[in-house]
Design an enzyme around this catalytic site. Structure first.
Site, PDB file in Angstrom:
ATOM      1  N   CYS A   2      22.884  55.037 -59.485  1.00 19.75           N
ATOM      2  CA  CYS A   2      21.626  55.632 -59.932  1.00 19.75           C
ATOM      3  C   CYS A   2      21.087  54.927 -61.179  1.00 19.75           C
ATOM      4  O   CYS A   2      21.837  54.375 -61.966  1.00 19.75           O
ATOM      5  CB  CYS A   2      21.852  57.089 -60.263  1.00 19.75           C
ATOM      6  SG  CYS A   2      22.736  57.969 -58.976  1.00 19.75           S
ATOM      7  N   ARG A  27      20.018  48.046 -58.486  1.00 21.13           N
ATOM      8  CA  ARG A  27      21.262  48.816 -58.542  1.00 21.13           C
ATOM      9  C   ARG A  27      21.525  49.546 -57.226  1.00 21.13           C
ATOM     10  O   ARG A  27      22.622  50.043 -57.004  1.00 21.13           O
ATOM     11  CB  ARG A  27      21.185  49.838 -59.682  1.00 21.13           C
ATOM     12  CG  ARG A  27      21.166  49.188 -61.055  1.00 21.13           C
ATOM     13  CD  ARG A  27      20.849  50.207 -62.116  1.00 21.13           C
ATOM     14  NE  ARG A  27      21.808  51.286 -62.133  1.00 21.13           N
ATOM     15  CZ  ARG A  27      22.910  51.296 -62.846  1.00 21.13           C
ATOM     16  NH1 ARG A  27      23.203  50.270 -63.608  1.00 21.13           N
ATOM     17  NH2 ARG A  27      23.723  52.319 -62.810  1.00 21.13           N
ATOM     18  N   TRP A  74      21.284  57.422 -55.842  1.00 18.05           N
ATOM     19  CA  TRP A  74      22.150  56.926 -54.777  1.00 18.05           C
ATOM     20  C   TRP A  74      23.012  58.114 -54.402  1.00 18.05           C
ATOM     21  O   TRP A  74      23.842  58.562 -55.188  1.00 18.05           O
ATOM     22  CB  TRP A  74      22.992  55.780 -55.319  1.00 18.05           C
ATOM     23  CG  TRP A  74      23.699  54.950 -54.314  1.00 18.05           C
ATOM     24  CD1 TRP A  74      23.149  54.093 -53.401  1.00 18.05           C
ATOM     25  CD2 TRP A  74      25.123  54.864 -54.137  1.00 18.05           C
ATOM     26  NE1 TRP A  74      24.129  53.483 -52.676  1.00 18.05           N
ATOM     27  CE2 TRP A  74      25.359  53.928 -53.104  1.00 18.05           C
ATOM     28  CE3 TRP A  74      26.214  55.462 -54.741  1.00 18.05           C
ATOM     29  CZ2 TRP A  74      26.624  53.599 -52.664  1.00 18.05           C
ATOM     30  CZ3 TRP A  74      27.482  55.129 -54.310  1.00 18.05           C
ATOM     31  CH2 TRP A  74      27.680  54.211 -53.277  1.00 18.05           C
ATOM     32  N   ASN A 100      23.393  60.541 -64.031  1.00 21.70           N
ATOM     33  CA  ASN A 100      24.241  59.561 -63.355  1.00 21.70           C
ATOM     34  C   ASN A 100      25.675  60.040 -63.452  1.00 21.70           C
ATOM     35  O   ASN A 100      26.114  60.424 -64.542  1.00 21.70           O
ATOM     36  CB  ASN A 100      24.152  58.187 -64.035  1.00 21.70           C
ATOM     37  CG  ASN A 100      22.875  57.467 -63.688  1.00 21.70           C
ATOM     38  OD1 ASN A 100      22.101  57.938 -62.870  1.00 21.70           O
ATOM     39  ND2 ASN A 100      22.656  56.323 -64.327  1.00 21.70           N
ATOM     40  N   GLY A 101      26.393  59.988 -62.351  1.00 25.10           N
ATOM     41  CA  GLY A 101      27.792  60.423 -62.378  1.00 25.10           C
ATOM     42  C   GLY A 101      28.028  61.507 -61.349  1.00 25.10           C
ATOM     43  O   GLY A 101      27.161  61.795 -60.516  1.00 25.10           O
ATOM     44  N   GLU A 486      36.242  35.013 -51.259  1.00 34.61           N
ATOM     45  CA  GLU A 486      34.902  35.245 -51.809  1.00 34.61           C
ATOM     46  C   GLU A 486      33.822  34.894 -50.773  1.00 34.61           C
ATOM     47  O   GLU A 486      32.834  35.615 -50.618  1.00 34.61           O
ATOM     48  CB  GLU A 486      34.729  34.411 -53.096  1.00 34.61           C
ATOM     49  CG  GLU A 486      33.356  34.436 -53.718  1.00 34.61           C
ATOM     50  CD  GLU A 486      32.855  35.828 -54.075  1.00 34.61           C
ATOM     51  OE1 GLU A 486      33.637  36.793 -54.050  1.00 34.61           O
ATOM     52  OE2 GLU A 486      31.652  35.950 -54.358  1.00 34.61           O
ATOM     53  N   LYS A 490      31.067  37.494 -49.330  1.00 31.38           N
ATOM     54  CA  LYS A 490      29.615  37.265 -49.394  1.00 31.38           C
ATOM     55  C   LYS A 490      28.998  37.463 -48.022  1.00 31.38           C
ATOM     56  O   LYS A 490      27.964  38.104 -47.882  1.00 31.38           O
ATOM     57  CB  LYS A 490      29.293  35.840 -49.886  1.00 31.38           C
ATOM     58  CG  LYS A 490      29.447  35.573 -51.342  1.00 31.38           C
ATOM     59  CD  LYS A 490      28.400  36.189 -52.234  1.00 31.38           C
ATOM     60  CE  LYS A 490      28.814  37.535 -52.730  1.00 31.38           C
ATOM     61  NZ  LYS A 490      29.725  37.599 -53.841  1.00 31.38           N
ATOM     62  N   GLU A 493      29.092  41.283 -46.910  1.00 28.31           N
ATOM     63  CA  GLU A 493      28.298  42.280 -47.632  1.00 28.31           C
ATOM     64  C   GLU A 493      26.797  42.126 -47.417  1.00 28.31           C
ATOM     65  O   GLU A 493      26.083  43.122 -47.447  1.00 28.31           O
ATOM     66  CB  GLU A 493      28.667  42.358 -49.119  1.00 28.31           C
ATOM     67  CG  GLU A 493      28.317  41.186 -49.979  1.00 28.31           C
ATOM     68  CD  GLU A 493      28.777  41.386 -51.432  1.00 28.31           C
ATOM     69  OE1 GLU A 493      28.975  42.517 -51.882  1.00 28.31           O
ATOM     70  OE2 GLU A 493      28.924  40.362 -52.121  1.00 28.31           O
ATOM     71  N   HIS A 509      51.471  33.600 -38.705  1.00 25.96           N
ATOM     72  CA  HIS A 509      52.191  34.877 -38.726  1.00 25.96           C
ATOM     73  C   HIS A 509      51.380  36.002 -38.094  1.00 25.96           C
ATOM     74  O   HIS A 509      51.675  37.171 -38.304  1.00 25.96           O
ATOM     75  CB  HIS A 509      52.585  35.231 -40.162  1.00 25.96           C
ATOM     76  CG  HIS A 509      53.463  34.194 -40.791  1.00 25.96           C
ATOM     77  ND1 HIS A 509      54.748  33.958 -40.366  1.00 25.96           N
ATOM     78  CD2 HIS A 509      53.217  33.288 -41.771  1.00 25.96           C
ATOM     79  CE1 HIS A 509      55.274  32.968 -41.080  1.00 25.96           C
ATOM     80  NE2 HIS A 509      54.356  32.536 -41.928  1.00 25.96           N
ATOM     81  N   LYS A 608      24.919  47.677 -57.298  1.00 24.22           N
ATOM     82  CA  LYS A 608      25.217  46.584 -58.216  1.00 24.22           C
ATOM     83  C   LYS A 608      26.287  46.967 -59.215  1.00 24.22           C
ATOM     84  O   LYS A 608      27.060  46.132 -59.673  1.00 24.22           O
ATOM     85  CB  LYS A 608      23.930  46.183 -58.943  1.00 24.22           C
ATOM     86  CG  LYS A 608      24.068  44.962 -59.829  1.00 24.22           C
ATOM     87  CD  LYS A 608      24.292  43.717 -58.997  1.00 24.22           C
ATOM     88  CE  LYS A 608      24.527  42.479 -59.837  1.00 24.22           C
ATOM     89  NZ  LYS A 608      25.170  41.414 -59.046  1.00 24.22           N
TER      90      LYS A 608
HETATM   91  O1  M6R Z   1      30.303  44.674 -61.995  1.00 19.33           O
HETATM   92  P1  M6R Z   1      31.615  44.157 -61.508  1.00 19.33           P
HETATM   93  O2  M6R Z   1      31.744  42.684 -61.623  1.00 19.33           O
HETATM   94  O3  M6R Z   1      32.773  44.859 -62.166  1.00 19.33           O
HETATM   95  O4  M6R Z   1      31.666  44.537 -59.976  1.00 19.33           O
HETATM   96  C1  M6R Z   1      32.802  44.375 -59.196  1.00 19.33           C
HETATM   97  C2  M6R Z   1      32.473  44.464 -57.724  1.00 19.33           C
HETATM   98  O5  M6R Z   1      31.939  45.726 -57.429  1.00 19.33           O
HETATM   99  C3  M6R Z   1      31.477  43.379 -57.302  1.00 19.33           C
HETATM  100  O6  M6R Z   1      31.973  42.107 -57.579  1.00 19.33           O
HETATM  101  C4  M6R Z   1      31.173  43.491 -55.806  1.00 19.33           C
HETATM  102  O7  M6R Z   1      32.289  43.110 -55.061  1.00 19.33           O
HETATM  103  C5  M6R Z   1      29.934  42.653 -55.476  1.00 19.33           C
HETATM  104  N1  M6R Z   1      29.124  43.324 -54.523  1.00 19.33           N
HETATM  105  C6  M6R Z   1      30.256  41.296 -54.972  1.00 19.33           C
HETATM  106  O8  M6R Z   1      29.170  40.560 -54.567  1.00 19.33           O
END
Ligand code: M6R
Length: 613
Positions: A2, A27, A74, A100-101, A486, A490, A493, A509, A608
């Site tokens: 949020c 966000r 959110w 927020n929370g 990674e 990418k 997601e 394995h 985010k």
């Molecule tokens: O803000 P942070 O770097 O702590 O976030 C960690 C993960 O939530 C963040 O890297 C997430 O995996 C991203 N969506 C990756 O693109």
């Protein structure tokens, strides 16, 4: 997660709040709303969906006022619809709150309030907050005290902002725990409140950040920060250097694409002021280390989530190879409950672009409680992970808007390389010649990244070829194994294609059973110490009918004979190769998602800044 924006001053609050909320769209959210105080009445507009719905609503039924609060939600409790969107009004219509929370005990509170006759108009946990404020106000507290008393009733972590027609000259904001930040932007005859800096940067560069268990009473001309008992707390406003123009998309279709292309600059900035190429030295004064304190470190535990954890996995190899200190990498959500073996000779190093990830902050607290020294590598200036650390390496990448992290992944790779060199130097683990040569290797990195970016068309062509695949395997070894993780993250997601990553040696394995024509393999095979092993892996995949896309070093004729699908990268010293091999993988994922017409910057179900557990 949020987003919150608030305004108090002489101007019309509505456009300021709407603009601020727009800056927080990155966000992630599913509904939005705002409330303004107009001639003694609180007026609210809310809608499900994107901000343009709310904007249309405000155009059709305008609201104006010089004090107001807004929110992008959110959903956690209750569907993402109009009635669950914030702000939430109390029963009298005189109090309104954004939050927020998560109110962890909201069911109990709701039952208690309902038993006292309170009627609820939403399914949210947040609505309990406004009813509690109203109740304490009715029993004689002023707004500030009513908020304090309310917060004492709530379990969990919260950022809240409250406004009331009973005290129409102020907004009260509070922070408890790590449910995202609360920042107060300071203006002339006006002040701003937000959960994140980008929301207010176009108006002011002077800001105060609330710590946990602090609140602020914000009027047009004054910001008074107190603890939760109302005792004044002295705070020093910070001057923020970020350029709001940097938060614009510019010529790019998506923020993610823009941010991928910003990496030459962000990596140059990462080195600036920290590397003396003439002397072959690294300076990380922010950690305040001397040879003695560096030698006292017996173990480093890198803790992080998602992409940041992948950076940490590369960091382990760098620090162990260069500084010869044992390093563990701990996923923060596990570490916080692992009763880890930590003592005063341990450094817990958190990596986080947002600096507000709840799991990472909890992992830091776990380390602190066991006596560890805390370091962090963080992008968001003033965030909690920056403030609570004993030393923080600040990423020099500016705001990252795309939910999929790109430039905030490569910057910590370099930061970790610098840290390894700094520690290795202080501990005498590397001799002068090696140190000098490792420092010189850094010089070409931004330019090599630029070379990779220039090859975007070739990456886009391969993306067109593979855009309809439903599954992919990513394989790597050694220092490029985390880059396989990674690359797969990418892709999944932002394109929603199922992608799994393995250390290539694990294939035999089990996972090799998956390989057939419908399972393309992305093989990271640059010129590094694991190259021969990767070649044999590529051959095995090809023998089973799989399509292989290889990340290979310019001029590699052996790989060129094996597969037509190659993402070429320039030759790079192997300890730095992850910074380079990750670039085509970022572009590959970006182009596939973009070709599929998906919402690249705000992928479904993701946020985010993950400020809940
Ligand atoms: O803000 P942070 O770097 O702590 O976030 C960690 C993960 O939530 C963040 O890297 C997430 O995996 C991203 N969506 C990756 O693109």
């Amino acid at each position: 997660m949020c987003g919150i924006v608030g305004y108090i001053g002489e101007r019309d609050a509505t456009p300021i709040i709407l603009n601020g909320l727009k800056r927080l769209e990155y966000r992630g959210y599913d509904s939005a709303g705002l409330a303004v105080l107009n001639e003694g009445n609180i007026e609210i507009r809310r809608d499900a969906g994107k901000l343009n719905h709310l904007e249309a609503l405000v155009r059709n039924t305008p609201i104006h006022g010089q004090i107001g609060i807004g929110h992008t939600r959110w959903a956690t409790h209750g569907e993402p619809n109009e009635r669950n969107a914030h702000p939430h009004l109390g029963s009298t219509g005189e109090f309104v709150v954004v939050h927020n929370g998560i109110v962890e005990n909201y069911l109990t509170l709701r039952e208690e309030l309902s038993a006292e006759g309170t009627r609820f108009n939403s399914d949210t946990d947040t609505e309990t907050i406004v009813h509690l404020v109203e109740k304490f106000y009715a029993s004689g507290a002023n707004l500030e005290a009513a908020v304090q008393q309310t917060l004492k009733q709530l379990k969990g972590a919260h950022g809240i902002v409250v406004m009331s027609s009973r005290e129409p000259d102020k907004i009260v904001a509070a922070r408890v725990g790590n449910a995202g930040g609360v920042v107060i932007g300071l203006g002339e005859g006006e002040n701003f409140i937000a959960s994140d800096l980008p929301a207010i940067l176009e108006h002011t560069r002077r800001a105060v950040f609330l710590e946990s268990h602090q609140m602020a009473v914000v009027t047009r001309d004054e910001v008074r920060v107190t603890d939760m008992s109302g005792w004044a707390v002295e705070v020093k406003p910070q001057n923020i250097a970020w350029d709001p123009v940097a938060a614009e998309k510019g010529v790019y279709r998506h923020f993610m694409q823009k941010e991928i292309h910003e990496q030459v600059r962000s990596l140059t900035d990462t080195l600036a002021g920290r590397v003396d190429f003439d002397e072959g030295r690294v300076m990380l004064h922010e950690l305040g280390l001397d040879p003695q304190s560096a030698r006292e470190i017996r173990k480093i535990i890198i803790t992080a989530c998602g992409t940041a954890a992948h950076a940490g996995m590369v960091g382990k190899i760098l620090i162990e190879r260069i500084a010869r200190i044992p390093v563990e990498v701990a996923i923060a959500s596990e570490f916080r409950y692992a009763d880890p073996l930590v003592d005063e000779h341990t450094v817990v190093l958190a990596i986080s672009q947002s600096g507000e990830t709840a799991d990472t902050l909890a992992a830091m607290e776990e380390g602190r409680s066991k006596g560890a020294k805390l370091w962090s590598i963080v992008n968001a200036i003033g965030s909690q992970a920056m403030r609570i650390a004993d030393g923080c390496i600040s990423m020099q990448v500016g705001p990252e808007i795309g939910v999929a992290s790109t430039k905030a992944f490569t910057a910590p790779l370099l930061d970790l390389y610098l840290l390894a060199l700094h520690l290795g130097d202080l501990r005498g683990a590397i001799d002068e010649d090696r140190r000098f040569s490792l420092v010189q290797d850094l010089m070409s990195v931004p330019a090599l990244v630029g070379e990779c970016l220039d090859r975007e068309q070739a990456v886009a062509a391969l993306a067109r070829k593979f855009k309809n695949t439903r599954h992919m395997l990513y394989l790597g070894r050694g220092i490029n194994m985390p880059i396989a993780y990674e690359g797969a993250l990418k892709l999944k997601e932002i394109s929603y294609i199922h992608a799994e990553a393995y250390p290539a040696g694990e294939m035999k394995h089990g996972p090799i059973a998956l390989i057939d024509r419908s399972m393309p393999v992305m093989a990271l095979a640059p010129n590094d110490p694991w190259y021969d092993k990767m070649i044999s892996q590529i051959e095995q995949a090809l023998a089973r009918g799989g399509d292989v896309i290889a990340i290979a070093t310019d001029g590699d004729e052996l790989i060129a004979d094996l597969t037509p699908n190659i993402l070429w990268v320039p030759k790079t010293p192997w300890l730095l190769s992850p910074v380079i091999t990750t670039i085509p993988l970022q572009m590959f994922a970006y182009h596939i998602a973009s070709l599929l017409g998906l919402d690249v910057d705000q992928p479904r179900n993701l946020a985010k800044s993950v400020t809940v557990e």
